[in-house]
Design a protein around this motif. Structure first.
Motif, PDB file in Angstrom:
ATOM      1  N   GLU A 214       0.814  -1.334  -0.135  1.00 43.70           N
ATOM      2  CA  GLU A 214       0.220   0.047  -0.313  1.00 43.70           C
ATOM      3  C   GLU A 214       1.299   1.362  -0.541  1.00 43.70           C
ATOM      4  N   ALA A 215       1.634   1.454   0.647  1.00 46.10           N
ATOM      5  CA  ALA A 215       2.881   2.948   1.520  1.00 46.10           C
ATOM      6  C   ALA A 215       3.015   2.635  -0.617  1.00 46.10           C
ATOM      7  N   LEU A 216       3.642   1.893  -1.068  1.00 45.29           N
ATOM      8  CA  LEU A 216       4.563   1.726  -2.341  1.00 45.29           C
ATOM      9  C   LEU A 216       3.890   2.669  -3.561  1.00 45.29           C
ATOM     10  N   LEU A 217       2.615   2.098  -2.907  1.00 45.58           N
ATOM     11  CA  LEU A 217       1.474   2.423  -4.539  1.00 45.58           C
ATOM     12  C   LEU A 217       0.994   4.538  -4.752  1.00 45.58           C
ATOM     13  N   ALA A 218       0.824   3.936  -2.672  1.00 46.58           N
ATOM     14  CA  ALA A 218       0.931   5.803  -2.599  1.00 46.58           C
ATOM     15  C   ALA A 218       1.853   6.732  -2.962  1.00 46.58           C
ATOM     16  N   ALA A 219       3.425   6.117  -2.806  1.00 51.33           N
ATOM     17  CA  ALA A 219       4.322   6.938  -2.976  1.00 51.33           C
ATOM     18  C   ALA A 219       4.597   6.746  -4.034  1.00 51.33           C
ATOM     19  N   ASP A 220       4.204   6.356  -4.566  1.00 47.56           N
ATOM     20  CA  ASP A 220       4.912   6.608  -6.282  1.00 47.56           C
ATOM     21  C   ASP A 220       3.502   5.813  -7.038  1.00 47.56           C
ATOM     22  N   THR A 221       2.647   6.492  -7.984  1.00 52.82           N
ATOM     23  CA  THR A 221       1.352   6.117  -8.941  1.00 52.82           C
ATOM     24  C   THR A 221       1.461   5.231  -9.875  1.00 52.82           C
ATOM     25  N   GLY A 222       2.453   6.131 -10.554  1.00 54.70           N
ATOM     26  CA  GLY A 222       3.232   5.242 -11.600  1.00 54.70           C
ATOM     27  C   GLY A 222       3.629   4.408 -11.820  1.00 54.70           C
ATOM     28  N   ALA A 223       4.577   4.071 -10.327  1.00 57.56           N
ATOM     29  CA  ALA A 223       5.761   2.584 -11.294  1.00 57.56           C
ATOM     30  C   ALA A 223       4.418   1.694 -11.422  1.00 57.56           C
ATOM     31  N   ALA A 224       5.794   1.143 -11.809  1.00 56.75           N
ATOM     32  CA  ALA A 224       4.965  -0.180 -13.184  1.00 56.75           C
ATOM     33  C   ALA A 224       5.691  -0.810 -12.273  1.00 56.75           C
ATOM     34  N   GLU A 225       4.917  -2.837 -11.731  1.00 55.08           N
ATOM     35  CA  GLU A 225       5.061  -3.897 -11.250  1.00 55.08           C
ATOM     36  C   GLU A 225       6.467  -3.846 -11.428  1.00 55.08           C
ATOM     37  N   GLY A 226       7.341  -4.156 -12.037  1.00 50.84           N
ATOM     38  CA  GLY A 226       8.564  -3.763 -12.207  1.00 50.84           C
ATOM     39  C   GLY A 226       9.518  -3.426 -11.298  1.00 50.84           C
ATOM     40  N   THR A 227       9.280  -1.966 -11.249  1.00 54.00           N
ATOM     41  CA  THR A 227      10.029  -0.892 -10.198  1.00 54.00           C
ATOM     42  C   THR A 227       9.772  -1.200  -9.316  1.00 54.00           C
ATOM     43  N   LEU A 228       8.469  -1.251  -9.173  1.00 56.05           N
ATOM     44  CA  LEU A 228       8.010  -1.867  -7.298  1.00 56.05           C
ATOM     45  C   LEU A 228       8.217  -2.772  -6.578  1.00 56.05           C
ATOM     46  N   ALA A 229       8.732  -4.132  -7.741  1.00 55.24           N
ATOM     47  CA  ALA A 229       9.131  -5.615  -6.878  1.00 55.24           C
ATOM     48  C   ALA A 229      10.224  -5.682  -6.480  1.00 55.24           C
ATOM     49  N   PRO A 230      11.345  -4.871  -6.446  1.00 56.55           N
ATOM     50  CA  PRO A 230      12.756  -4.499  -5.760  1.00 56.55           C
ATOM     51  C   PRO A 230      12.637  -3.818  -4.463  1.00 56.55           C
ATOM     52  N   ARG A 231      11.751  -2.625  -4.812  1.00 58.24           N
ATOM     53  CA  ARG A 231      11.375  -2.015  -2.907  1.00 58.24           C
ATOM     54  C   ARG A 231      10.690  -2.459  -2.946  1.00 58.24           C
ATOM     55  N   PHE A 232       9.446  -3.575  -2.534  1.00 63.03           N
ATOM     56  CA  PHE A 232       9.141  -4.549  -1.989  1.00 63.03           C
ATOM     57  C   PHE A 232       9.784  -5.528  -1.178  1.00 63.03           C
ATOM     58  N   ASN A 233      10.784  -5.435  -1.941  1.00 57.71           N
ATOM     59  CA  ASN A 233      11.305  -6.912  -1.254  1.00 57.71           C
ATOM     60  C   ASN A 233      12.326  -6.271  -0.255  1.00 57.71           C
ATOM     61  N   ALA A 234      13.214  -4.842  -0.979  1.00 60.32           N
ATOM     62  CA  ALA A 234      14.013  -4.144  -0.049  1.00 60.32           C
ATOM     63  C   ALA A 234      13.057  -4.348   1.156  1.00 60.32           C
ATOM     64  N   LEU A 235      12.048  -3.546   1.708  1.00 62.55           N
ATOM     65  CA  LEU A 235      11.818  -3.117   2.549  1.00 62.55           C
ATOM     66  C   LEU A 235      10.910  -4.429   3.636  1.00 62.55           C
ATOM     67  N   VAL A 236      11.013  -5.744   3.139  1.00 61.48           N
ATOM     68  CA  VAL A 236      10.225  -6.853   4.060  1.00 61.48           C
ATOM     69  C   VAL A 236      10.955  -7.865   3.613  1.00 61.48           C
ATOM     70  N   ARG A 237      12.457  -7.576   3.722  1.00 56.59           N
ATOM     71  CA  ARG A 237      13.675  -9.089   3.669  1.00 56.59           C
ATOM     72  C   ARG A 237      13.885  -8.728   5.357  1.00 56.59           C
ATOM     73  N   LYS A 238      13.964  -9.717   5.536  1.00 58.77           N
ATOM     74  CA  LYS A 238      14.788 -10.097   6.363  1.00 58.77           C
ATOM     75  C   LYS A 238      16.112  -8.858   7.496  1.00 58.77           C
ATOM     76  N   GLU A 239      16.892  -8.698   6.003  1.00 59.55           N
ATOM     77  CA  GLU A 239      17.884  -7.961   6.791  1.00 59.55           C
ATOM     78  C   GLU A 239      16.954  -6.410   7.465  1.00 59.55           C
TER      79      GLU A 239
END
Length: 228
Positions: A58-83
């Motif tokens: 939700e936060a990523l979609l709200a922050a960048d309303t024009g981003a494609a899925e291919g752009t959102l996916a690595p951002r999402f992974n960076a935010l939820v990864r174990k590290e």
């Protein structure tokens, strides 16, 4: 059930007072301390991972309303990864309040990245079960803080970035050398050295070779940026 002073202090650090203290106790109880009468945090970790994922999507979609899925996916992974979860856990002192079995405690369990990351997700689930999604969402956004706005930098794969840095300067790809291994077989800890042709080196330690390699690459990139 009344919480001990350590967990009351932890409540203050995360900004949530539990109406059902048993949920927090379960969230900080590692499998090494489970028994027929004491639940561990594995089921909560499963739930918390999903709650975290929804909030970050939700936060990523709200922050960048024009981003494609291919752009959102690595951002999402960076935010939820174990590290990332483990970094948040360290900031709120979660390791200090974990309930660990003796062997896990002796092997440095309070500092293990995977263990801390799982526990952070379990705490998210505990808040969700205690007070609902909106409260859990507010907690996550508060604890993740500016990670959400600077996720573009964090989404870069450190090993790939280091390899690109080397190739741009005509160097061979970085080498990753295991320099040490400790801990029991079921929970090993690896130390990896990232090395470049010019002799530049950085070390990192983590609970898996992949995590240690990424951390070493990130450390070496930071070192190279300081030198330029």
């Amino acid at each position: 059930m009344k919480l001990g002073a350590d967990l009351q202090a932890f409540e203050a650090r995360i900004g949530h007072h539990f109406a059902k203290p048993d949920l927090l106790i379960e969230a900080v109880t590692h499998a090494s301390m489970s028994s027929p009468t004491r639940s561990d945090n594995q089921r909560m970790e499963f739930l918390g991972d999903r709650v975290l994922g929804l909030v970050m999507a939700e936060a990523l979609l709200a922050a960048d309303t024009g981003a494609a899925e291919g752009t959102l996916a690595p951002r999402f992974n960076a935010l939820v990864r174990k590290e990332t979860c483990a970094d948040v856990a360290r900031e709120i002192g979660l390791g200090d309040v974990l309930r660990l079995g003796r062997s896990e405690m002796m092997s440095g369990g309070r500092r293990k990245q995977a263990l801390l990351g799982d526990a952070a997700e379990a705490v998210i689930a505990a808040v969700y079960l205690d007070a609902g999604f909106e409260v859990a969402r507010a907690l996550i956004v508060r604890l993740w803080g500016d990670r959400i706005t600077r996720v573009e930098d964090d989404a870069r794969d450190a090993k790939t970035a280091l390899q690109e840095w080397a190739q741009a300067r005509g160097l061979t790809p970085p080498k990753y050398v295991e320099t040490a291994r400790s801990g029991p077989d079921h929970a090993p800890v690896f130390t990896i050295s990232a090395q470049l042709d010019g002799g530049e080196t950085a070390h990192a330690t983590a609970g898996s070779k992949r995590e240690a390699q990424q951390a070493a690459a990130k450390a070496l990139l930071a070192q190279l940026e300081q030198d330029t």
